[in-house]
Structures are given as C-alpha cells and as structure tokens.
Scaffold this motif. Structure first.
Motif, short mmCIF file in Angstrom:
data_model
loop_
_atom_site.label_atom_id
_atom_site.label_comp_id
_atom_site.label_asym_id
_atom_site.label_seq_id
_atom_site.Cartn_x
_atom_site.Cartn_y
_atom_site.Cartn_z
N ASP A 47 0.68 -1.22 0.10
CA ASP A 47 0.03 0.09 0.06
C ASP A 47 0.77 1.11 -0.12
O ASP A 47 0.59 2.17 -0.56
CB ASP A 47 -0.94 -0.04 1.23
N ILE A 58 4.23 9.24 5.65
CA ILE A 58 3.36 8.98 6.44
C ILE A 58 3.87 8.26 7.73
O ILE A 58 5.03 7.62 7.70
CB ILE A 58 2.56 7.48 5.52
N PHE A 60 3.81 6.33 11.67
CA PHE A 60 3.18 5.27 12.39
C PHE A 60 3.83 5.28 13.70
O PHE A 60 4.83 4.98 13.94
CB PHE A 60 3.36 3.94 11.93
N LYS A 62 4.48 4.85 17.93
CA LYS A 62 4.25 4.12 19.22
C LYS A 62 4.10 2.61 18.42
O LYS A 62 3.30 1.78 18.83
CB LYS A 62 3.02 4.39 19.78
N LYS B 14 -3.92 -7.88 6.14
CA LYS B 14 -3.99 -7.13 7.56
C LYS B 14 -5.16 -7.25 8.22
O LYS B 14 -6.16 -7.02 7.49
CB LYS B 14 -3.34 -5.86 7.22
N GLY B 46 0.30 1.75 21.71
CA GLY B 46 0.48 1.98 20.14
C GLY B 46 -0.10 0.87 19.55
O GLY B 46 -1.21 0.77 19.53
N VAL B 47 0.94 0.16 18.95
CA VAL B 47 0.37 -1.21 18.02
C VAL B 47 1.63 -2.06 18.08
O VAL B 47 2.73 -1.78 18.27
CB VAL B 47 0.28 -0.46 16.46
N TRP B 66 -2.69 -6.82 13.54
CA TRP B 66 -2.19 -5.57 14.40
C TRP B 66 -3.22 -5.31 15.68
O TRP B 66 -4.45 -5.24 15.75
CB TRP B 66 -2.60 -4.30 13.38
N PRO B 78 -4.93 6.51 15.27
CA PRO B 78 -4.20 7.15 14.03
C PRO B 78 -4.66 6.51 12.77
O PRO B 78 -4.48 5.45 12.84
CB PRO B 78 -2.66 7.11 14.33
N SER B 80 -3.23 6.31 9.99
CA SER B 80 -2.09 5.45 9.45
C SER B 80 -2.27 4.02 9.63
O SER B 80 -2.00 3.25 8.89
CB SER B 80 -0.94 6.23 9.57
N TYR B 81 -2.91 3.80 10.93
CA TYR B 81 -2.92 2.46 11.48
C TYR B 81 -3.80 1.58 10.40
O TYR B 81 -3.62 0.36 10.42
CB TYR B 81 -3.15 2.30 12.98
N LEU B 83 -4.00 1.74 7.31
CA LEU B 83 -3.44 1.44 5.82
C LEU B 83 -3.64 -0.08 5.54
O LEU B 83 -3.03 -0.63 6.23
CB LEU B 83 -2.19 2.23 5.82
N GLY B 84 -4.02 -0.21 4.50
CA GLY B 84 -4.21 -1.57 3.83
C GLY B 84 -4.65 -2.68 4.65
O GLY B 84 -4.41 -3.90 4.66
#
Lengths: 116, 170
Positions: A47, A58, A60, A62, B14, B46-47, B66, B78, B80-81, B83-84
C-alpha cells in the motif's frame, strides 16, 4: 535529548538497499526482502508503494517491537524516494522512543487500572 | 513489477484488533498468535504486529495481526494504522457496558473511513458471564454481534480467525 534515528532504504520489492545502522545492524539483511523479517513492513508495504504520494510522509507512532535486535517502542515514518535509474523505492525512518513511551505506558497503565 | 508484488502478497491479509482499553484485544492477539493467556493486564500504548498462517480448505493464508491501543472512541486511533487493512475486529468487554455504549458511533466511523472492509464485532470475556446474561446483552445492544469469545479459555478464538480467513478466500 535527541532521539536516535535509523534511516533505511528499500527497493520496490522490499529488498534492503542501504541503512545507517544507528539502532540495529542490517548486514545480515543486505539484499534480502525485509518484509520477511518485519510483519509490520509486510502488512503495509504494497500500500505504501502503490498509494503514497511523492513528497508525502506517513507516520506510524508508538510501534512496539519484540525483535531480539530491536526491542522497545519506535516511531516509524515512510516516504517514497527515487533510487537507481529513476526507480521508485521507500525510505523507512525508525526513531527510538523507548524511554518516552515506557514512561507513557506506566502512566497509562495506572490510569486504566483505576478504571478497570 | 507492481503485478508481481501483488501476486507475491495475494495470500497475506492485514487484520486489526480495535476497541476500548481493557477489553482483551492483546489477550486475543496472544491467544491467536502464541496460544497463551495471562491474567495480568498490561496496557498497549500504540501498536504491536505479528503474523500467523492459517490453512482453510487447503488454502494457506497469512494473517498479519495488528493489536492497536484501546481508545474510548475510534476517531482517536491514528488514521495511518488502518492503511491496507482487509478486516477489522471490533472488540468489546461483555462485563463493561462502557466498552459497548459507543458501538454504533464507532462502527459508523470505521465504515465511513474504510468502506468495503469486513468488520466483525466481538464480545469478549464470555467466560465471566452465563449464557442467559450474554443473550440479554446481545438483545439490549440492538446491534448484531458476530461472535462471543473468551481469550482466557480460547473459546471461539480460532473460530474468529477462521471466519475472517474464510472471508478472504471466498
């Protein structure tokens, strides 16, 4: 106090091209597909290559990792770059935020335990 | 080149675990990835990402899971987490109404941000309640619950990921 940052470049297949090795050595990954070693990377790589606009970063924040060579909390960021022969590649910055986020985790743990 | 990348990754998907804090997302993560469970609560800030392969009807699928820090509402995660992502598991705690009071708002938000994505709603900690109570919660919620799980006993955890994996190959 400034945080340690490692900058890694990958080709469009996910193969390691360069790394400054500030946080972890990458010698054993050279010319290998990094996606095979980092599930995080595997899950976003296609992606990023296909949808990230040139010039856009972009982030990410933490990201917690358990890798033997990279345990802790890190902020990741990615941007598209031009590599050899105008081919597209990816720049991956890994910033060590382990101390900051370990403190945050302690605070958050305490706050959540009060509510649970 | 792009086509080649797609072919190589066709069987990796994912999947995101999300929901409020303390609902058992990390426990579901550990149960699925390592088949382990701990009673000790450790907050996720976070992740965390890990992966596990499943075989469904002879088809191997790699689930890239995730585990996202719990937030009271999903708009604090967030962007961005996501994405995909191919699927989202929205987890709530059957014993804490505060973890499912925002369920409609959260699911609407996720649907708007990620249209066409599979979202499974999961009530966790079913080992702490009897069947009658679980049924009442499901009815009162007014929202379809896909599965009730227990990360502690492992009940329905495998089933949850098989359901998701099956959706990817159908």
């Amino acid at each position: 106090m400034s945080k340690v940052r490692q900058t890694i470049t990958l080709d469009q297949r996910g193969y390691l091209l360069t790394s400054c090795d500030s946080l972890f050595p990458t010698e054993k990954f050279l010319n290998k597909d990094l996606k095979e070693f980092f599930p995080f990377l595997e899950s976003v790589f296609v992606d990023l290559i296909q949808t990230l606009e040139t010039g856009r970063i972009i982030q990410f924040p933490k990201v917690e990792t358990k890798h033997i060579f990279l345990p802790g909390f890190y902020d990741y960021s990615f941007r598209l770059i031009r590599i050899r022969n105008e081919e597209i590649g990816l720049q991956w910055d890994v910033v060590d935020a382990t101390n900051e986020y370990t403190d945050l985790q302690t605070e958050q743990q305490s706050a959540h335990e009060k509510e649970l | 080149m792009r086509l080649q990348i797609l072919i190589n990754f066709m069987l990796s998907r994912k999947v995101i675990l999300t929901g409020s804090f303390g609902v058992g997302k990390t426990s579901l993560f550990s149960r699925f990835i390592n088949n382990t469970f701990s009673d000790r609560y450790i907050t996720t800030i976070g992740v965390k990402v890990d992966k596990k392969s499943l075989e469904i009807d002879g088809q191997e699928i790699s689930i890239l899971l995730w585990d996202i820090a719990g937030e009271v509402t999903q708009n604090k995660v967030p962007n961005s987490y996501f994405l995909g992502a191919s699927a989202i598991i929205y987890v709530f705690d059957l014993t804490r109404p505060s973890t499912y009071k925002n369920i409609k708002l959260d699911i609407d938000y996720l649907n708007k941000m990620l249209p066409n994505i599979t979202i499974l709603i999961v009530g966790n900690k079913k080992d702490l309640l009897d069947q009658e109570k679980i049924k009442t919660i499901g009815e009162d919620l007014g929202y379809p619950i896909d599965l009730y799980t227990s990360a502690k006993t492992g009940e329905n955890v495998e089933n949850l990921f098989e359901t998701i994996g099956r959706g990817f190959i159908e």
